[in-house]
Design a protein around this motif. Structure first.
Motif, mmCIF file in Angstrom:
data_model
loop_
_atom_site.group_PDB
_atom_site.id
_atom_site.type_symbol
_atom_site.label_atom_id
_atom_site.label_comp_id
_atom_site.label_asym_id
_atom_site.label_seq_id
_atom_site.Cartn_x
_atom_site.Cartn_y
_atom_site.Cartn_z
ATOM 1 N N SER A 166 0.590 -1.261 0.102
ATOM 2 C CA SER A 166 0.002 0.105 0.015
ATOM 3 C C SER A 166 0.517 1.593 -0.434
ATOM 4 O O SER A 166 2.206 0.713 0.321
ATOM 5 C CB SER A 166 -0.520 0.332 0.750
ATOM 6 O OG SER A 166 -2.146 -1.452 2.046
ATOM 7 N N GLU A 167 0.051 2.192 -0.521
ATOM 8 C CA GLU A 167 0.924 3.451 -0.359
ATOM 9 C C GLU A 167 1.174 3.795 1.032
ATOM 10 O O GLU A 167 -0.119 3.850 1.667
ATOM 11 C CB GLU A 167 0.738 5.058 -1.038
ATOM 12 C CG GLU A 167 0.261 4.530 -2.438
ATOM 13 C CD GLU A 167 -0.121 6.060 -3.230
ATOM 14 O OE1 GLU A 167 -0.547 7.078 -2.730
ATOM 15 O OE2 GLU A 167 -0.277 5.690 -4.297
ATOM 16 N N ALA A 183 -1.852 3.771 3.794
ATOM 17 C CA ALA A 183 -1.428 2.601 5.042
ATOM 18 C C ALA A 183 -2.243 3.203 6.808
ATOM 19 O O ALA A 183 -2.740 2.625 7.778
ATOM 20 C CB ALA A 183 -0.100 1.976 5.279
ATOM 21 N N LEU A 184 -1.460 4.443 6.753
ATOM 22 C CA LEU A 184 -1.594 5.587 7.894
ATOM 23 C C LEU A 184 -3.045 5.611 7.583
ATOM 24 O O LEU A 184 -3.247 5.751 9.239
ATOM 25 C CB LEU A 184 -0.438 6.814 7.364
ATOM 26 C CG LEU A 184 0.204 6.790 7.688
ATOM 27 C CD1 LEU A 184 1.381 8.073 7.119
ATOM 28 C CD2 LEU A 184 1.271 5.825 8.937
ATOM 29 N N GLN A 185 -3.474 6.072 7.077
ATOM 30 C CA GLN A 185 -4.765 6.311 6.896
ATOM 31 C C GLN A 185 -5.957 5.185 7.222
ATOM 32 O O GLN A 185 -6.834 4.539 8.369
ATOM 33 C CB GLN A 185 -5.804 7.043 5.550
ATOM 34 C CG GLN A 185 -5.140 8.485 5.986
ATOM 35 C CD GLN A 185 -5.837 8.577 4.315
ATOM 36 O OE1 GLN A 185 -7.110 9.758 4.233
ATOM 37 N NE2 GLN A 185 -5.356 8.578 3.087
ATOM 38 N N GLU A 186 -5.834 4.046 7.261
ATOM 39 C CA GLU A 186 -6.027 2.454 7.110
ATOM 40 C C GLU A 186 -6.210 2.048 8.330
ATOM 41 O O GLU A 186 -7.198 1.861 9.295
ATOM 42 C CB GLU A 186 -6.070 1.774 5.881
ATOM 43 C CG GLU A 186 -6.370 2.168 4.863
ATOM 44 C CD GLU A 186 -6.024 0.715 3.895
ATOM 45 O OE1 GLU A 186 -4.535 -0.169 3.590
ATOM 46 O OE2 GLU A 186 -6.731 0.826 2.141
ATOM 47 N N HIS A 187 -4.801 2.597 9.293
ATOM 48 C CA HIS A 187 -4.687 2.040 10.375
ATOM 49 C C HIS A 187 -5.753 3.131 11.606
ATOM 50 O O HIS A 187 -5.816 2.668 12.207
ATOM 51 C CB HIS A 187 -2.890 1.899 10.973
ATOM 52 C CG HIS A 187 -3.066 1.566 11.852
ATOM 53 N ND1 HIS A 187 -3.164 0.978 12.531
ATOM 54 C CD2 HIS A 187 -2.272 2.760 13.054
ATOM 55 C CE1 HIS A 187 -2.383 0.793 13.540
ATOM 56 N NE2 HIS A 187 -1.966 2.371 14.494
ATOM 57 N N ALA A 188 -5.456 4.554 10.987
ATOM 58 C CA ALA A 188 -6.543 5.311 11.984
ATOM 59 C C ALA A 188 -7.635 4.860 11.457
ATOM 60 O O ALA A 188 -8.063 5.069 13.212
ATOM 61 C CB ALA A 188 -6.028 6.910 11.600
ATOM 62 N N THR A 215 2.779 12.051 2.081
ATOM 63 C CA THR A 215 1.701 13.370 1.274
ATOM 64 C C THR A 215 0.773 12.885 -0.096
ATOM 65 O O THR A 215 -0.046 13.432 0.048
ATOM 66 C CB THR A 215 2.669 14.241 1.516
ATOM 67 O OG1 THR A 215 3.783 14.592 2.511
ATOM 68 C CG2 THR A 215 2.293 15.777 0.829
ATOM 69 N N GLU A 216 1.941 12.590 -0.501
ATOM 70 C CA GLU A 216 0.893 11.744 -2.191
ATOM 71 C C GLU A 216 -0.093 10.957 -1.482
ATOM 72 O O GLU A 216 -1.233 11.427 -2.744
ATOM 73 C CB GLU A 216 2.044 11.346 -2.835
ATOM 74 C CG GLU A 216 1.034 11.030 -4.446
ATOM 75 C CD GLU A 216 -0.003 12.548 -4.846
ATOM 76 O OE1 GLU A 216 -0.524 12.235 -6.278
ATOM 77 O OE2 GLU A 216 0.669 12.875 -5.287
ATOM 78 N N GLY A 217 0.034 10.419 -1.125
ATOM 79 C CA GLY A 217 -1.266 9.149 -0.931
ATOM 80 C C GLY A 217 -1.977 9.541 0.024
ATOM 81 O O GLY A 217 -3.742 9.924 0.381
ATOM 82 N N ILE A 218 -2.081 11.079 0.969
ATOM 83 C CA ILE A 218 -3.635 11.634 1.099
ATOM 84 C C ILE A 218 -4.274 12.258 0.651
ATOM 85 O O ILE A 218 -5.777 13.005 0.342
ATOM 86 C CB ILE A 218 -2.585 12.948 3.029
ATOM 87 C CG1 ILE A 218 -1.991 11.726 3.572
ATOM 88 C CG2 ILE A 218 -4.079 13.700 3.058
ATOM 89 C CD1 ILE A 218 -2.567 10.714 4.793
#
Length: 278
Positions: free
Chosen positions: A226-227, A231-236, A263-266
């Motif tokens: 994952s980008e 991945a950060l957003q999915e975990h959050a 940054t790009e993934g966000i």
């Protein structure tokens, strides 16, 4: 100290939906902040000459586009004003104007006079993305990116994306108003995206926050295929977080942005409110 927040609303070629108004007012109310709503209307340079006027009637088309932009801006300001009055949030309003390629730059310049910048996100709104990029990287202020299609709710579970970098440290400092109001603070470190300063950086941050009176838990994840931003957003979202705090990595050269993976993934797929600092 009274927090001052500014909501930027570009109106060309498209404007954000009305949801950004209610979300921005909700955030200002949670923070006890005064909200300034700034629409950015388009100002197209006069390119008229005898041939363009005769063949294409460009001056009339420009006036039509600018009028539509101003009308969208007035409608947005009325929506924000109504929501602010309903929620008892102090509101100021202003109308800015800029050339199409400089609307984000106008927002970034104005944002320097506030403590927090707010921008609504939409996957298909290029003006919103351009404004977010400029404000994040050029305003010198933290930027809260708000989803454009759903209510943000209470921002009481703060998730900190931590890699020990300068921009991540800046983001944690800028997040203090949210940390002070949070019922839960989670720290997440992605271990397979790049070399980290040491293995226990999440725990070190948790201890530092605890020394300041905050309770925080640290965890590590792997992004896998994952980008990292996804991945950060999915975990959050998985752990019940409703605000992601992270540093914005990138630089600008004229108007070309080279963005870090997170940054790009966000910016390509926003899934929850994100406070980004640079």
């Amino acid at each position: 100290m009274q927090l001052l927040a500014s909501l930027f609303l570009p109106t060309y070629p498209d404007s954000p939906g009305p949801k950004v108004a209610s979300n921005a007012v909700a955030v200002a109310r949670q923070l006890g902040a005064t909200l300034d709503a700034a629409v950015i209307n388009v100002d197209i340079p006069d390119v008229s000459n005898a041939l363009s006027g005769f063949l294409f009637d460009l001056p009339a088309k420009i006036r039509e586009v600018e009028t539509a932009s101003r009308n969208r801006g007035k409608a947005l300001l009325e929506t924000v004003a109504a929501e602010a009055a309903r929620c008892n949030v102090t509101l100021t309003r202003q109308e800015l104007k800029a050339q199409p390629a400089l609307m984000g730059e106008a927002a970034a310049r104005e944002g320097r006079y506030f403590d927090l910048c707010l921008v609504g996100w939409s996957a298909s709104n290029e003006a919103a993305r351009m404004t977010i990029e400029e404000v994040v990287f050029s305003s010198g202020r933290p930027t809260l990116i708000l989803p454009g299609g759903r209510d943000v709710g209470a921002l009481d579970h703060v998730v900190i994306a931590w890699d020990g970098s300068r921009v991540a440290a800046r983001a944690v400092a800028d997040a203090r108003p949210y940390l002070e109001r949070a019922s839960a603070i989670s720290i997440v470190t992605v271990t397979d995206e790049k070399a980290l300063p040491r293995q226990d950086i999440g725990d070190r941050l948790a201890h530092g926050l605890e020394a300041r009176g905050f309770r925080a838990k640290a965890a590590s994840i792997r992004a896998g295929k994952s980008e990292i931003g996804i991945a950060l957003q999915e975990h959050a979202v998985k752990i019940g977080g409703n605000l992601l705090v992270m540093g914005g990595w990138g630089h600008s050269r004229l108007r070309d942005f080279v963005l870090g993976g997170a940054t790009e993934g966000i910016l390509s797929d926003l899934r929850l409110p994100v406070l980004m600092s640079h």
